[in-house]
Design a protein around this motif. Structure first.
Motif, PDB file in Angstrom:
ATOM      1  N   ASP A 135       0.821  -1.212   0.000  1.00 35.26           N
ATOM      2  CA  ASP A 135       0.000   0.000   0.000  1.00 35.26           C
ATOM      3  C   ASP A 135       0.854   1.260   0.000  1.00 35.26           C
ATOM      4  O   ASP A 135       0.471   2.298   0.544  1.00 35.26           O
ATOM      5  CB  ASP A 135      -0.930   0.009   1.231  1.00 35.26           C
ATOM      6  N   PHE A 136       2.011   1.163  -0.598  1.00 35.40           N
ATOM      7  CA  PHE A 136       2.903   2.332  -0.581  1.00 35.40           C
ATOM      8  C   PHE A 136       2.334   3.461  -1.439  1.00 35.40           C
ATOM      9  O   PHE A 136       2.386   4.630  -1.053  1.00 35.40           O
ATOM     10  CB  PHE A 136       4.291   1.922  -1.077  1.00 35.40           C
ATOM     11  N   TYR A 137       1.745   3.121  -2.597  1.00 33.39           N
ATOM     12  CA  TYR A 137       1.166   4.140  -3.483  1.00 33.39           C
ATOM     13  C   TYR A 137      -0.344   4.210  -3.286  1.00 33.39           C
ATOM     14  O   TYR A 137      -1.001   3.217  -2.905  1.00 33.39           O
ATOM     15  CB  TYR A 137       1.478   3.810  -4.945  1.00 33.39           C
ATOM     16  N   ARG A 138      -0.963   5.363  -3.596  1.00 28.12           N
ATOM     17  CA  ARG A 138      -2.396   5.572  -3.388  1.00 28.12           C
ATOM     18  C   ARG A 138      -3.230   4.664  -4.291  1.00 28.12           C
ATOM     19  O   ARG A 138      -4.251   4.133  -3.867  1.00 28.12           O
ATOM     20  CB  ARG A 138      -2.740   7.037  -3.638  1.00 28.12           C
TER      21      ARG A 138
ATOM     22  N   GLN B 221      -2.505   1.775  -5.283  1.00 25.43           N
ATOM     23  CA  GLN B 221      -2.492   0.427  -4.750  1.00 25.43           C
ATOM     24  C   GLN B 221      -3.546   0.274  -3.649  1.00 25.43           C
ATOM     25  O   GLN B 221      -4.208  -0.772  -3.532  1.00 25.43           O
ATOM     26  CB  GLN B 221      -1.106   0.092  -4.219  1.00 25.43           C
TER      27      GLN B 221
END
Length: 312
Positions: A271-274, A276
């Motif tokens: 969940d590092f990127y939005r 994702q």
């Protein structure tokens, strides 16, 4: 020592030390050479800078023995206080012809490699150099040198001795007392040069054998290193492709272990990127809808079976 005519004692921070050049058979007239010196202050500090003197305009026939004789014998500094003399642009070497003149120190690193070469090149190796063809070096006009003393008090004493002799008005005779201790110049230098161009077979063979032995050892070490690289995967589980024979890939167990470690490192980064995070929420909602529809169909089937009477 001869008396010197009136000259400035200092110029641009350098002490001026006049030297008397003795007459030669080809030029039977004495001359005066001016040597400039000051404490060594390089732009990039070195461990020996604080105990060194920087010399400018050294005579062209200067050797380490000349400089040591100047400070130790003619200026009164105790012998053994000079550690080494570093002439600009010169490379120390040990030859049988100039052992009487000076014995340079051994290089701390016996091997050097040229950057950018695939296999590396042995640039310098003690004992593997070809025999020298000159018995001593000649310096360029206006060359500089650095005199490294054993400690700071020795350097200070030498600098004070220079200021004292300049103030008195005397000039040391260059090379006085070194007659017969250094190779001669003039025609004798070129006769010796012609002789050194044809070294004896034993000395030449020893030099070549030493170099070839070191070169073969280096190639063997490089081959062993490449063999290890072909057997060990990197952090991503890939095996380095190197030049040489095929020794087979790395063991499957090792590759799987490295891949598992890499997967463990990537945990927590889903969940590092939005986007994702959005995709994960959509996938979770779709899964809930699928389960809801499946449960609804089961309930309807159970109701239908309950209202149906089957006589025996």
């Amino acid at each position: 020592m001869a008396r010197v005519e009136s000259i400035p004692l200092e110029i641009a921070g350098y002490k001026i030390l006049p030297l008397s050049l003795p007459p030669l058979p080809s030029y039977p007239v004495s001359a005066t050479h001016y040597l400039y010196l000051q404490p060594h202050e390089p732009k990039l500090p070195t461990p020996t800078a604080a105990r060194s003197l920087f010399l400018v305009n050294v005579p062209i026939d200067s050797t380490e023995l000349h400089i040591k004789n100047l400070f130790s014998i003619q200026l009164g500094l105790p012998q053994g206080r000079i550690e080494e003399v570093q002439f600009a642009g010169s490379k120390k070497r040990v030859t049988g012809a100039n052992d009487a003149a000076e014995r340079p120190r051994k290089e701390k690193q016996s091997k050097k490699r040229k950057r950018g070469h695939e296999m590396g090149v042995i640039e310098e190796l003690e004992g593997a150099e070809l025999p020298a063809t000159w018995d001593r070096d000649l310096r360029k006009e206006g060359l500089t040198a650095v005199v490294v003393f054993v400690d700071r008090p020795s350097m200070d004493a030498a600098y004070k001795a220079v200021k004292k002799i300049v103030k008195v008005g005397e000039k040391p005779v260059w090379g006085e007392g070194l007659e017969g201790k250094i190779p001669a110049l003039g025609s004798a230098r070129y006769f010796n040069h012609h002789k050194l161009q044809y070294p004896n077979k034993e000395q030449l063979l020893q030099s070549v054998n030493t170099y070839m032995t070191a070169f073969a050892a280096r190639e063997a070490a490089q081959t062993r290193l490449q063999a290890r690289q072909r057997q060990v995967p990197d952090a991503d589980g890939f095996v380095t492709v190197t030049k040489g024979g095929r020794n087979g890939p790395a063991r499957q167990e090792i590759a799987q272990e490295v891949a598992l470690k890499q997967k463990e490192k990537q945990k927590g980064l889903e969940d590092f990127y939005r986007f994702q995070h959005r995709e994960k929420k959509k996938a979770k909602a779709a899964e809930l809808m699928r389960k809801f529809e499946a449960d609804r169909k089961k309930v309807e089937q159970m109701k239908a079976r309950r209202n149906t009477f089957t006589p025996e």
